[in-house]
Design an enzyme around this catalytic site. Structure first.
Site, mmCIF file in Angstrom:
data_model
loop_
_atom_site.group_PDB
_atom_site.id
_atom_site.type_symbol
_atom_site.label_atom_id
_atom_site.label_comp_id
_atom_site.label_asym_id
_atom_site.label_seq_id
_atom_site.Cartn_x
_atom_site.Cartn_y
_atom_site.Cartn_z
ATOM 1 N N GLU A 1 -3.116 -3.154 3.686
ATOM 2 C CA GLU A 1 -1.658 -3.283 3.641
ATOM 3 C C GLU A 1 -1.132 -3.719 5.009
ATOM 4 O O GLU A 1 -1.619 -3.282 6.044
ATOM 5 C CB GLU A 1 -1.041 -1.921 3.272
ATOM 6 C CG GLU A 1 0.476 -1.888 3.255
ATOM 7 C CD GLU A 1 1.017 -0.486 3.032
ATOM 8 O OE1 GLU A 1 2.179 -0.371 2.589
ATOM 9 O OE2 GLU A 1 0.297 0.503 3.294
ATOM 10 N N CYS B 1 -0.570 0.878 -1.570
ATOM 11 C CA CYS B 1 -0.539 2.184 -0.910
ATOM 12 C C CYS B 1 0.152 3.289 -1.707
ATOM 13 O O CYS B 1 -0.442 3.868 -2.613
ATOM 14 C CB CYS B 1 0.078 2.043 0.476
ATOM 15 S SG CYS B 1 -0.384 3.366 1.626
ATOM 16 N N LYS C 1 5.996 -4.254 -3.230
ATOM 17 C CA LYS C 1 5.689 -2.828 -3.363
ATOM 18 C C LYS C 1 6.799 -2.093 -4.119
ATOM 19 O O LYS C 1 7.968 -2.127 -3.731
ATOM 20 C CB LYS C 1 5.515 -2.227 -1.972
ATOM 21 C CG LYS C 1 5.001 -0.792 -1.948
ATOM 22 C CD LYS C 1 4.783 -0.365 -0.494
ATOM 23 C CE LYS C 1 4.172 1.024 -0.392
ATOM 24 N NZ LYS C 1 3.982 1.411 1.037
#
Length: 257
Positions: free
Chosen positions: A44, A144, A110
């Site tokens: 990431e 994540c 995200k």
């Protein structure tokens, strides 16, 4: 035709808010990745580290990073996946790119911004799940903190591979290990997690623990040190497991709002 996907996971420390240094480092690491690798996965925010100050990087940094990924994909003749700071208009995103060997790409923003670090105040949250078709595999890439939310990852698209890129710190690494394995089992898929190593400017230590799990939770690769990991994903083996254990047939049906 062999339906296999050879992947390389680059687990490494990152230079804080220094895109040029990070790109040079990843280029050096990619030199030794062989031509039979189909997909290279980076952590990431691989060009900066998990920064909450994207505006200091300049509005075009994300585009430059994407162009670099395209150049490297063409040079290596392989797909490359990773997330980066990306500005669009006056908004910032933690945006993942899947770049094909020919330079074309798909992107994913995200969904779950990390409120504990204030990411939700700096980056816009994404709203669309993305499925990538590549080399006979359907791939679902996530980022994540998304790992903590199983409903978002639920395999309603019959994807084959779930990939998480992360900056996941040492104090909560036990959750990373358990949840990667759980996502593989509950979604009857390969689950890939790529984390970074080293210390960042905020004082957080990152212990790696990049890994690949099969549909039954078997660990194919795992590492705690700075290195490139390799795994071979086998579509025929995955289908045999799914056909024998038809757990996905009993999925709950739902609609996300």
């Amino acid at each position: 035709m062999e339906r296999k996907l050879n992947i390389a996971l680059i687990q490494t420390k990152l230079h804080w808010e220094d895109p040029d240094a990070n790109k040079a480092m990843f280029e050096e690491k990619m030199v030794d990745i062989s031509s039979d690798v189909d997909l290279i996965v980076l952590p990431e925010m691989f060009s900066t580290g998990f920064t909450m100050f994207p505006n200091g990087l300049g509005p075009s940094e994300g585009k430059r990073t994407l162009e670099w990924m395209q150049q490297m994909a063409l040079k290596k003749d392989t797909a490359i996946l990773g997330s980066t700071v990306f500005m669009e208009g006056n908004k910032n995103y933690n945006r993942l790119f899947f770049v094909y060997p020919n330079g074309e790409f798909k992107s994913y923003d995200k969904r779950h911004t990390f409120t504990l670090a204030g990411e939700n105040k700096v980056y816009e949250s994404g709203s669309e799940k993305v499925i990538v078709d590549y080399e006979g595999f359907k791939i679902c890439p996530l980022i994540c903190y998304d790992l903590r939310f199983p409903v978002w990852a639920r395999n309603v698209e019959d994807y084959d591979v779930l990939i998480y890129v992360a900056n996941w710190p040492k104090p909560r690494i036990a959750a990373w290990d358990v949840l990667l394995k759980a996502r593989a089992i509950e979604n009857m898929c390969y689950c890939v997690g790529v984390n970074r190593t080293g210390l960042d400017e905020s004082g957080y230590q990152y212990p790696g623990h990049s890994a690949v799990y099969d549909a039954l939770g078997g660990q194919l690769v795992y590492s705690e040190k700075e290195e490139v990991l390799y795994a071979l994903l086998d579509k025929e083996s995955l289908e045999k497991t799914r056909n024998k254990l038809r757990f996905l047939d009993d999925r709950d049906v739902f609609i996300l709002k």
